[in-house]
Write a protein that holds these residues in place. Sequence first.
Motif, PDB file in Angstrom:
ATOM      1  N   TRP A  64     -77.280 -51.197 -93.229  1.00  0.00           N
ATOM      2  CA  TRP A  64     -76.658 -51.524 -93.893  1.00  0.00           C
ATOM      3  C   TRP A  64     -76.164 -49.986 -95.014  1.00  0.00           C
ATOM      4  N   GLY A  65     -77.653 -50.185 -95.471  1.00  0.00           N
ATOM      5  CA  GLY A  65     -78.477 -49.268 -96.744  1.00  0.00           C
ATOM      6  C   GLY A  65     -78.627 -47.672 -96.575  1.00  0.00           C
ATOM      7  N   ALA A  66     -79.089 -48.145 -94.552  1.00  0.00           N
ATOM      8  CA  ALA A  66     -78.989 -46.125 -94.189  1.00  0.00           C
ATOM      9  C   ALA A  66     -78.034 -45.647 -94.141  1.00  0.00           C
ATOM     10  N   MET A  67     -76.810 -46.572 -93.965  1.00  0.00           N
ATOM     11  CA  MET A  67     -74.902 -45.776 -94.379  1.00  0.00           C
ATOM     12  C   MET A  67     -75.897 -45.100 -95.307  1.00  0.00           C
ATOM     13  N   ASP A  68     -75.357 -45.832 -95.796  1.00  0.00           N
ATOM     14  CA  ASP A  68     -75.528 -45.013 -97.689  1.00  0.00           C
ATOM     15  C   ASP A  68     -75.980 -43.558 -97.997  1.00  0.00           C
ATOM     16  N   ILE A  69     -77.176 -43.238 -97.359  1.00  0.00           N
ATOM     17  CA  ILE A  69     -78.178 -41.910 -97.195  1.00  0.00           C
ATOM     18  C   ILE A  69     -78.119 -40.974 -96.441  1.00  0.00           C
ATOM     19  N   PRO A  70     -77.459 -39.423 -96.985  1.00  0.00           N
ATOM     20  CA  PRO A  70     -76.802 -38.383 -96.724  1.00  0.00           C
ATOM     21  C   PRO A  70     -77.770 -38.023 -95.008  1.00  0.00           C
ATOM     22  N   SER A  71     -76.653 -37.725 -93.768  1.00  0.00           N
ATOM     23  CA  SER A  71     -77.665 -37.409 -92.614  1.00  0.00           C
ATOM     24  C   SER A  71     -78.010 -35.816 -92.584  1.00  0.00           C
ATOM     25  N   ASP A  72     -77.578 -35.175 -93.898  1.00  0.00           N
ATOM     26  CA  ASP A  72     -77.835 -33.248 -93.848  1.00  0.00           C
ATOM     27  C   ASP A  72     -79.629 -33.372 -93.018  1.00  0.00           C
ATOM     28  N   GLY A  87     -84.728 -30.489 -88.840  1.00  0.00           N
ATOM     29  CA  GLY A  87     -83.894 -30.699 -88.124  1.00  0.00           C
ATOM     30  C   GLY A  87     -83.651 -33.003 -88.164  1.00  0.00           C
ATOM     31  N   VAL A  88     -85.101 -33.068 -89.550  1.00  0.00           N
ATOM     32  CA  VAL A  88     -84.371 -34.017 -89.494  1.00  0.00           C
ATOM     33  C   VAL A  88     -83.817 -35.012 -91.176  1.00  0.00           C
ATOM     34  N   GLY A  89     -82.732 -35.728 -90.932  1.00  0.00           N
ATOM     35  CA  GLY A  89     -82.710 -36.514 -92.491  1.00  0.00           C
ATOM     36  C   GLY A  89     -83.193 -37.110 -93.030  1.00  0.00           C
ATOM     37  N   PRO A  90     -83.127 -37.333 -93.883  1.00  0.00           N
ATOM     38  CA  PRO A  90     -83.343 -38.191 -94.865  1.00  0.00           C
ATOM     39  C   PRO A  90     -83.066 -39.703 -94.438  1.00  0.00           C
ATOM     40  N   ASN A  91     -82.115 -40.005 -93.352  1.00  0.00           N
ATOM     41  CA  ASN A  91     -81.696 -41.438 -93.575  1.00  0.00           C
ATOM     42  C   ASN A  91     -82.734 -41.911 -91.761  1.00  0.00           C
ATOM     43  N   PHE A  92     -83.292 -40.804 -91.386  1.00  0.00           N
ATOM     44  CA  PHE A  92     -84.298 -41.158 -89.899  1.00  0.00           C
ATOM     45  C   PHE A  92     -84.700 -42.302 -90.268  1.00  0.00           C
ATOM     46  N   LEU A  93     -85.712 -42.526 -90.945  1.00  0.00           N
ATOM     47  CA  LEU A  93     -86.606 -43.269 -91.304  1.00  0.00           C
ATOM     48  C   LEU A  93     -86.144 -44.844 -91.641  1.00  0.00           C
TER      49      LEU A  93
END
Length: 177
Positions: free
Chosen positions: A34-42, A47-53
């Motif tokens: 649920w928290g990862a959904m708020d992290i941008p996926s740019d 090619g890995v966004g900040p929400n990957f981990l």
Amino acid sequence: MDMDSFDPRAPANHRPGQLAMGIGALVVAAVLAWGAMDIPSDAGYAGVGPNFLPWVISAALGLCGVMLIREVLTGGYRQMEEPSGSARGDWRALAWVSAGVLLNASLITTIGFILSCSLCFALAVRGLRASEGKPIGGVRQTLKDAAIGIAISAPVFWLFTKLLAVNLPGITASGWI
């Protein structure tokens, strides 16, 4: 788990709390997702966004939760040894370790990363000694533990601040202490 002795029709034979561990892991995985959904996926570097981990961690924890629940519902933790240690918690040891963690968190911006981490180390080691029934030591032992804490935390501080360019609180403006 030994698959030769696995019987899906076997009655659940588990201790209270084993099922709660699996359910708890699933709940924590859901909160992380649920928290990862708020992290941008740019997409960033490679090619890995900040929400990957966070997504990887929540998926792995969810898988662990499902596996724990499956294990519990098919007979409990069969290969688990009886717990070692005391039947009751050592509150004095917990107080020392907790004091170390709380003082670290409250003093890190005042006395800097290195000194607050060495204080945390010294108090935590004192608590761990107490939990083993060993003498916690006097002033000399505490100073020795603090020196070891400095020897551990200083390279970590320099690694993060100088190599990784992560800002950690220091004592001086030079960034070396």
